[in-house]
Design a protein around this motif. Structure first.
Motif, PDB file in Angstrom:
ATOM      1  N   LYS A  88      26.360  40.144  46.493  1.00 21.52           N
ATOM      2  CA  LYS A  88      26.166  40.466  45.083  1.00 21.52           C
ATOM      3  C   LYS A  88      25.558  41.843  44.875  1.00 21.52           C
ATOM      4  O   LYS A  88      25.899  42.524  43.915  1.00 21.52           O
ATOM      5  N   THR A  89      24.696  42.260  45.772  1.00 18.24           N
ATOM      6  CA  THR A  89      24.087  43.585  45.632  1.00 18.24           C
ATOM      7  C   THR A  89      25.147  44.670  45.756  1.00 18.24           C
ATOM      8  O   THR A  89      25.201  45.596  44.945  1.00 18.24           O
ATOM      9  N   ALA A 141      28.994  48.550  43.270  1.00 15.03           N
ATOM     10  CA  ALA A 141      30.376  48.999  43.081  1.00 15.03           C
ATOM     11  C   ALA A 141      30.726  49.065  41.602  1.00 15.03           C
ATOM     12  O   ALA A 141      31.314  50.047  41.136  1.00 15.03           O
ATOM     13  N   LEU A 142      30.346  48.045  40.843  1.00 15.33           N
ATOM     14  CA  LEU A 142      30.622  48.037  39.408  1.00 15.33           C
ATOM     15  C   LEU A 142      29.876  49.158  38.692  1.00 15.33           C
ATOM     16  O   LEU A 142      30.430  49.813  37.803  1.00 15.33           O
ATOM     17  N   ASP A 196      33.597  41.637  40.146  1.00 16.66           N
ATOM     18  CA  ASP A 196      33.221  40.848  38.966  1.00 16.66           C
ATOM     19  C   ASP A 196      33.095  39.366  39.321  1.00 16.66           C
ATOM     20  O   ASP A 196      32.145  38.703  38.917  1.00 16.66           O
ATOM     21  N   ALA A 197      34.047  38.859  40.089  1.00 14.28           N
ATOM     22  CA  ALA A 197      34.002  37.452  40.500  1.00 14.28           C
ATOM     23  C   ALA A 197      32.779  37.185  41.369  1.00 14.28           C
ATOM     24  O   ALA A 197      32.133  36.132  41.251  1.00 14.28           O
ATOM     25  N   GLN A 226      32.416  33.446  39.616  1.00 17.08           N
ATOM     26  CA  GLN A 226      33.735  32.855  39.396  1.00 17.08           C
ATOM     27  C   GLN A 226      34.715  33.922  38.921  1.00 17.08           C
ATOM     28  O   GLN A 226      34.307  34.929  38.358  1.00 17.08           O
ATOM     29  N   ALA A 227      35.986  33.682  39.161  1.00 16.73           N
ATOM     30  CA  ALA A 227      37.010  34.595  38.655  1.00 16.73           C
ATOM     31  C   ALA A 227      37.123  34.407  37.147  1.00 16.73           C
ATOM     32  O   ALA A 227      37.196  33.276  36.667  1.00 16.73           O
TER      33      ALA A 227
END
Length: 110
Positions: free
Chosen positions: A26-27, A32-33, A78-79, A84-85
């Motif tokens: 998640k980090t 990346a986002l 994002d998922a 979740q997608a």
């Protein structure tokens, strides 16, 4: 500006893709986002149940392969972050539909 976007593309894709071989990080996904804004991703909004991602102005200089890489990286990150997608819709700066991603059909380039 296009050179900066290409550099960011390489950094974002390399950073997040390297972590995908393992469990969702998640980090790394959040980083990346964050690196995608504002040059690669101009805005994100919710419309009619879809998360609408409007791509940055340099979209018009990207190859189809680069665009697919950005869409895939964004959807996967994002998922990972949300757990979740989600139903994502990617649009060009002019509003043209570029791609869709959802749980049932995966990623579909238009």
């Amino acid at each position: 500006m296009a050179r900066l976007t290409r550099f960011l593309l390489v950094v974002v894709l390399a950073t997040f893709t390297a972590t995908q071989a393992h469990a969702c990080d998640k980090t790394a996904a959040k980083k990346a986002l964050a690196k995608m804004r504002p040059y690669i991703v101009a805005s994100v909004a919710v419309e009619d149940g879809w998360v609408v991602v409007t791509l940055g102005q340099d979209y018009f200089s990207w190859s189809d392969r680069q665009t697919e890489g950005i869409v895939t990286t964004y959807a996967n990150a994002d998922a990972c972050v949300t757990g979740q997608a989600r139903s994502l819709e990617f649009r060009s700066p002019s509003g043209k539909l570029v791609a869709r991603a959802d749980r049932l059909r995966g990623i579909q380039m238009k």
